[in-house]
Design a protein around this motif. Structure first.
Motif, PDB file in Angstrom:
ATOM      1  N   PRO A  68      49.148  50.531  36.257  1.00 50.79           N
ATOM      2  CA  PRO A  68      48.339  49.359  35.896  1.00 50.79           C
ATOM      3  C   PRO A  68      48.943  48.537  34.760  1.00 50.79           C
ATOM      4  N   THR A  98      50.479  46.826  38.963  1.00 48.71           N
ATOM      5  CA  THR A  98      49.263  46.315  39.625  1.00 48.71           C
ATOM      6  C   THR A  98      48.399  45.501  38.687  1.00 48.71           C
ATOM      7  N   ARG A 102      42.090  45.304  41.401  1.00 44.46           N
ATOM      8  CA  ARG A 102      41.734  45.977  42.643  1.00 44.46           C
ATOM      9  C   ARG A 102      42.540  45.441  43.818  1.00 44.46           C
ATOM     10  N   GLU A 105      45.949  46.823  43.817  1.00 38.00           N
ATOM     11  CA  GLU A 105      45.923  48.259  44.105  1.00 38.00           C
ATOM     12  C   GLU A 105      45.733  48.492  45.605  1.00 38.00           C
ATOM     13  N   SER A 109      48.446  50.208  48.077  1.00 35.01           N
ATOM     14  CA  SER A 109      48.036  51.411  48.806  1.00 35.01           C
ATOM     15  C   SER A 109      48.110  51.187  50.318  1.00 35.01           C
ATOM     16  N   LEU A 122      50.136  56.457  42.979  1.00 37.39           N
ATOM     17  CA  LEU A 122      49.339  55.337  42.469  1.00 37.39           C
ATOM     18  C   LEU A 122      48.415  55.801  41.359  1.00 37.39           C
ATOM     19  N   PRO A 124      45.382  54.310  39.827  1.00 41.21           N
ATOM     20  CA  PRO A 124      44.468  53.174  40.017  1.00 41.21           C
ATOM     21  C   PRO A 124      43.503  52.983  38.853  1.00 41.21           C
ATOM     22  N   LEU A 127      40.513  50.449  42.026  1.00 39.62           N
ATOM     23  CA  LEU A 127      40.467  50.790  43.447  1.00 39.62           C
ATOM     24  C   LEU A 127      39.165  51.542  43.741  1.00 39.62           C
TER      25      LEU A 127
END
Lengths: 340, 340
Positions: A68, A98, A102, A105, A109, A122, A124, A127
């Motif tokens: 992130p 990312t 969201r 993400e 993904s 990942l 997140p 997400l």
């Protein structure tokens, strides 16, 4: 073609880890060892992360690690650990950013570059569970971090509640009774209360204490500026904690700067504990006590799960794996060193 | 399909930069503005960095940014700026980690993933001129950083000699006369003397002073530990500088930690200047004076050159571009604040 780390290790008569250390230019390798490994590399014509063998298997030899925030040293350090862990399996790592959004993400993904990436690790922020359940991409995915999902993917995270309790316990043991928590989420977000905040509450309760919820400060983000602002807000509200447990090291470091500016001493007036054990926490004028997640273990577990799933064979069920952590006590909760 | 940042900006009635700020989750956007842009994004079904338009042109919409050290916040911050600059052109950025190793730098510059990457921005450490001349890959390449090459590629770097002279001038103006330089390269390396060290020498000479070469300390790497060790080495040799100019902020921050441990005050005993203006330099107990390269400009220039070359059309000759920089004076060269 097809010279591996293992071949180099055998030729040089050293461990794969040592070859990886040399290839990754780690500082703790002696010049002699470096020369020996380099000689084997030159003799065998080894190229790190050469994709040939992967391509023969219909793979690219590239895994993505989506974080992130690159500006948060925790993720930069974790990325370094993932790169090292992947090199052992001759995988190259691409780092994706990312911004904790969201939509990004979801995008990573879903693997919008499925032709390029063999698998994804990942970490997140926003997400949602439904995003994972709607995922159509079949390439392996491993999830990292605090958030827990009801979805059939491997998830790797330390026990955040227990880790936070350890930090709060330490402050209680020092006799501190007004322990602020900096870095809860704002009410605008739909996320569940943070596990670390839950740990703060639970450890107070376990000690028969009722924590003062006025000492909980929400922050917009996870950076130094957020920590500095949260600390200032607390002091301006007239609250005077005798300790701070911060969601992460950056928030703790920002809070310490505000304390310095207001003429308050760390730890004499306010003891401070962070979370992450970023390198910076060891180098300030007052070094920072912090919860240190085992980053090499997190990276190794994530890469190993991914590689295992890529290899096919007998696959185990998706697992929740809990790497270790430890509290590292430094000057921010000790009497300050006065110099040699 | 094909909704761009520009479309979103038009729908929301704001600038492309504002849309980019929202998409990248920048903190300086008001909630009202964020909501307005988000509404336009939702209405248009915009997906950041959707690769469709690129694919129609036979491109992937992905550019790589290869850095020597993710653990150095300078590169993490620069990567953030590159990601932002690329988003304006709907490009996604993959961050590659070379560990500053020549073989990895060659590997990424040869674009071992040419099918994936439209172009590359590379910040090399050990890449040689001959490596660039031998490059067979025709995709666009932009070089960043201190090193200068005789090769037909765009090169973007601030004037390191002039920037270093500005830092040393500042220390001389404060009356400091024993100015150490921490972070020269070890003799084992074949690299030319650093431009920043040359700036240190030239500014002394311009002031009619002869700098003490005993105050130059080589370091193995560019991290905090290297700075701490270099400062310790200097003090243990019996040298007592009244100022330090460090190759970068991390070395400066490591040196400051050593000074604190030895009971020396910054800036009263030793004034310190770094280079890079990483965020951390603004948050220590003593904030750090530093040379601040214009990171957004560096990123924008690099991406714009790359995009221009990807677009084809009338191409200019490869250029050497010099973005701006400025000296930011903070507490490490000022009287220390004693708190409010």
């Amino acid at each position: 073609m097809g010279v591996s780390l293992k071949d180099v290790a055998q030729r040089a008569g050293v461990s794969i880890k040592t070859v990886s250390n040399v290839v990754n230019n780690y500082p703790h390798v002696t010049p002699q060892m470096r020369a020996r490994v380099q000689q084997a590399i030159d003799e065998l014509g080894y190229r790190p992360n050469l994709t040939a063998r992967h391509l023969r298997k219909g793979r690219t030899g590239i895994i993505a690690f989506a974080v992130p925030e690159l500006g948060n040293p925790y993720f930069a350090e974790l990325a370094g650990a993932v790169i090292d862990a992947a090199a052992v399996h001759d995988y190259t790592v691409l780092v994706d950013h990312t911004a904790g959004l969201r939509e990004r993400e979801v995008l990573v993904s879903q693997e919008f570059r499925a032709h390029v990436i063999d698998g994804l690790i990942l970490s997140p922020i926003h997400l949602e569970n439904e995003d994972l359940l709607a995922r159509q991409e079949s390439s392996p995915l491993v999830l990292l971090g605090e958030r827990e999902y009801e979805a059939p993917y491997d998830q790797i995270a330390i026990d955040n509640v227990a880790a936070a309790r350890t930090a709060v316990r330490h402050l209680l043991d020092l006799g501190r009774r007004r322990i602020a928590f900096l870095g809860s989420r704002t009410s605008r977000e739909r996320r569940p209360a943070h596990l670390r905040l839950r740990g703060w509450r639970e450890e107070h309760a376990a000690a028969g204490l009722r924590p003062d919820e006025n000492l909980v400060v929400a922050t917009e983000g996870y950076g130094r500026a957020d920590g500095a602002a949260a600390m200032a807000e607390l002091l301006e509200r007239g609250e005077r904690p005798d300790a701070v447990f911060a969601y992460n090291d950056l928030i703790a470091l920002g809070a310490m700067r505000t304390l310095t500016e207001r003429g308050l001493e760390v730890p004499a007036d306010v003891a401070v504990v962070g979370f992450d054990d970023i390198e910076e926490s060891r180098y300030g004028a007052v070094t920072l006590t912090t919860v240190s997640p085992d980053k090499p273990a997190i990276a190794r577990l994530a890469v190993d799960r991914l590689v295992e799933r890529l290899a096919g064979g007998t696959l185990s069920e998706p697992q929740r794996i809990r790497p270790g952590y430890r509290l590292i006590v430094r000057e921010s909760t000790r009497t300050r060193r006065t110099g040699a």
